[in-house]
Design a protein around this motif. Structure first.
Motif, PDB file in Angstrom:
ATOM      1  N   HIS A   1       2.766  44.448  17.591  1.00  4.46           N
ATOM      2  CA  HIS A   1       2.574  44.167  19.015  1.00  4.46           C
ATOM      3  C   HIS A   1       1.180  44.603  19.470  1.00  4.46           C
ATOM      4  O   HIS A   1       0.462  43.849  20.134  1.00  4.46           O
ATOM      5  CB  HIS A   1       3.645  44.902  19.823  1.00  4.46           C
ATOM      6  N   ARG A   2       0.802  45.839  19.105  1.00  4.16           N
ATOM      7  CA  ARG A   2      -0.499  46.349  19.520  1.00  4.16           C
ATOM      8  C   ARG A   2      -1.628  45.525  18.917  1.00  4.16           C
ATOM      9  O   ARG A   2      -2.620  45.214  19.582  1.00  4.16           O
ATOM     10  CB  ARG A   2      -0.633  47.813  19.074  1.00  4.16           C
ATOM     11  N   ASN A   3      -1.466  45.167  17.636  1.00  6.19           N
ATOM     12  CA  ASN A   3      -2.507  44.392  16.980  1.00  6.19           C
ATOM     13  C   ASN A   3      -2.664  43.012  17.594  1.00  6.19           C
ATOM     14  O   ASN A   3      -3.767  42.474  17.659  1.00  6.19           O
ATOM     15  CB  ASN A   3      -2.206  44.260  15.483  1.00  6.19           C
ATOM     16  N   SER A   4      -1.548  42.416  18.030  1.00  3.56           N
ATOM     17  CA  SER A   4      -1.643  41.083  18.627  1.00  3.56           C
ATOM     18  C   SER A   4      -2.465  41.124  19.914  1.00  3.56           C
ATOM     19  O   SER A   4      -3.257  40.217  20.179  1.00  3.56           O
ATOM     20  CB  SER A   4      -0.247  40.530  18.900  1.00  3.56           C
ATOM     21  N   ILE A   5      -2.308  42.179  20.708  1.00  3.53           N
ATOM     22  CA  ILE A   5      -3.082  42.323  21.934  1.00  3.53           C
ATOM     23  C   ILE A   5      -4.538  42.641  21.602  1.00  3.53           C
ATOM     24  O   ILE A   5      -5.465  42.043  22.152  1.00  3.53           O
ATOM     25  CB  ILE A   5      -2.475  43.432  22.815  1.00  3.53           C
ATOM     26  N   ARG A   6      -4.728  43.599  20.712  1.00  3.18           N
ATOM     27  CA  ARG A   6      -6.088  43.979  20.332  1.00  3.18           C
ATOM     28  C   ARG A   6      -6.820  42.808  19.679  1.00  3.18           C
ATOM     29  O   ARG A   6      -8.008  42.598  19.923  1.00  3.18           O
ATOM     30  CB  ARG A   6      -6.044  45.148  19.344  1.00  3.18           C
ATOM     31  N   ALA A   7      -6.107  42.075  18.833  1.00  5.64           N
ATOM     32  CA  ALA A   7      -6.750  40.987  18.095  1.00  5.64           C
ATOM     33  C   ALA A   7      -7.346  39.951  19.042  1.00  5.64           C
ATOM     34  O   ALA A   7      -8.458  39.466  18.826  1.00  5.64           O
ATOM     35  CB  ALA A   7      -5.749  40.330  17.153  1.00  5.64           C
TER      36      ALA A   7
END
Length: 423
Positions: A164-170
């Motif tokens: 989840h965090r990576n999808s936002i950061r990405a």
């Protein structure tokens, strides 16, 4: 054993547990203090500390109930607060080892309380020992069982949270890297949790698909954190998934270091050998954040062109920038290498030695003596190998010296991808 002795043990266990349940609040308070005093990672966020207390209370009440009524652990349910605390710990990046240690400390504290109560309640020494043995045996079994439950919950949540965090950061990082337009650097730094105004070293990390799908990104992020620790960075590194087996990372180089890339190389040599790295260069500010990443991707292109990447490839390694241009079309580069080097481009150990000798000889301005020192050979051996290399090439080096040096560079980096197979 006298008839009815087991009944005496069971009734005494029940008596001791009932008294401990009456003092539940005091036991929870003692365990909570012990855990937060001994484990630094568990005494930060006040909300987590509060949830930890509910987790401790749930576990103490559950294990005492299991002991009191002889409940089979296969039929027991983990305390809701304990599982929720594991999830929150995963989201905050608290290591699972800290959670397991907390359970061991809690068990130690609880057994001390149990022993105190047994001494107060039981006069017969043999009965004391039998009661303590039964309670402690169940206690150890419970700790093993709940530790596994908590670890499983932690791992599932950690993977979900990272995704989840990576999808936002990405999305945000790709927007920053997509062009060189100016942005609100402070707002972007706040959103990413990473200091974009500082100095950066970008990494591209990748690994092979493992036997445990979904664990690859955790392995890459774990290496990124290890690199930050090795460099003793004050700020947290930035990591984002590129796909399921590769990621991008930035290390905030907040202190002047002579050779951060060298530190990372040494770390890679002594840790997980399934992780491969391409490094950019240390650069500053938003422009440096972007440039270091671009160079890391260039280094990865060169590293993977041969099909057998070295563990670490750095953008400022000799010849990487030129090799990156040759990597744009490896098939065409291969044809050009074969035309330039002839039989010297054959994939044999002997030709590899001749190519290396010729490469160093040309690099040292055609000096047999200097090349011999670098290769740790006798000058006559260098002379022999150079002559043999030219024989294998089929013609001497004239105005095409630069072509030969570039072709040798391509052989060094791309290996079988540009060499002529034997037979």
């Amino acid at each position: 054993m006298e008839p009815g002795y087991n009944d005496d043990v069971s009734s005494t266990v029940a008596l001791v547990v009932d008294r401990l349940l009456e003092q539940l609040g005091e036991s929870v308070e003692r365990i909570q203090r012990r855990i937060t005093a001994d484990i630094d990672e568990l005494r930060g966020d006040p909300r987590l500390v509060e949830l930890l207390r509910f987790s401790v209370a749930g576990n103490v009440e559950t294990v005492l109930t299991v002991i009191r009524y002889g409940i089979d652990l296969d039929r027991a349910e983990p305390p809701t607060a304990a599982l929720e605390y594991a999830r929150r710990a995963a989201q905050h990046g608290i290591p699972v080892s800290a959670l397991i240690r907390a359970y061991r400390l809690g068990q130690q504290e609880m057994l001390e309380r149990i022993l105190e109560e047994i001494r107060r309640s039981v006069a017969d020494p043999d009965l004391r020992l039998a009661v303590y043995d039964r309670i402690s045996a169940t206690s150890f079994a419970y700790i093993d069982w709940i530790s596994q439950q908590v670890s499983d919950t932690y791992e599932v949540e950690r993977e979900r949270w990272l995704e989840h965090r990576n999808s936002i950061r990405a999305v945000r990082i790709r927007e920053i890297l997509a062009n060189d337009d100016p942005i609100d650097v402070d707002a972007a730094s706040s959103a990413l949790g990473y200091p974009l105004r500082g100095r950066h070293l970008a990494l591209v990390l990748w690994t092979e698909q493992s036997d445990s799908p979904g664990k690859e990104l955790l392995r890459l992020e774990r290496f990124t954190r290890a690199a930050a620790e090795a460099l003793r960075l004050r700020h947290t590194p930035l990591f984002v998934a590129e796909d399921t087996v590769s990621g991008w990372a930035w290390l905030p180089i907040d202190r002047v270091r002579a050779d951060p890339a060298g530190t990372i190389r040494r770390l890679a040599e002594t840790t997980d050998n399934s992780v491969f790295l391409a490094l950019g260069v240390v650069d500053s500010g938003l422009a440096g954040f972007r440039r270091s990443h671009r160079l890391a991707r260039v280094a990865r292109k060169v590293a993977t062109a041969s099909g057998a990447a070295p563990r670490v490839t750095a953008a400022d390694d000799q010849g990487i920038a030129v090799a990156a241009l040759l990597a744009e079309n490896v098939d065409e580069t291969r044809r050009w290498v074969l035309d330039t080097l002839g039989a010297l481009a054959s994939d044999t150990a002997n030709d590899a030695r001749l190519r290396e000798t010729l490469r160093v000889f040309l690099q040292e301005s055609g000096s047999y003596t200097t090349a011999a020192k670098k290769l740790v050979l006798h000058p006559n051996s260098v002379r022999y190998r150079v002559n043999r290399a030219l024989e294998r090439r089929g013609r001497p080096i004239g105005d095409d010296r630069l072509d030969v040096e570039l072709a040798l560079l391509a052989c060094e980096h791309f290996r079988q991808a540009v060499l002529r197979p034997v037979g």
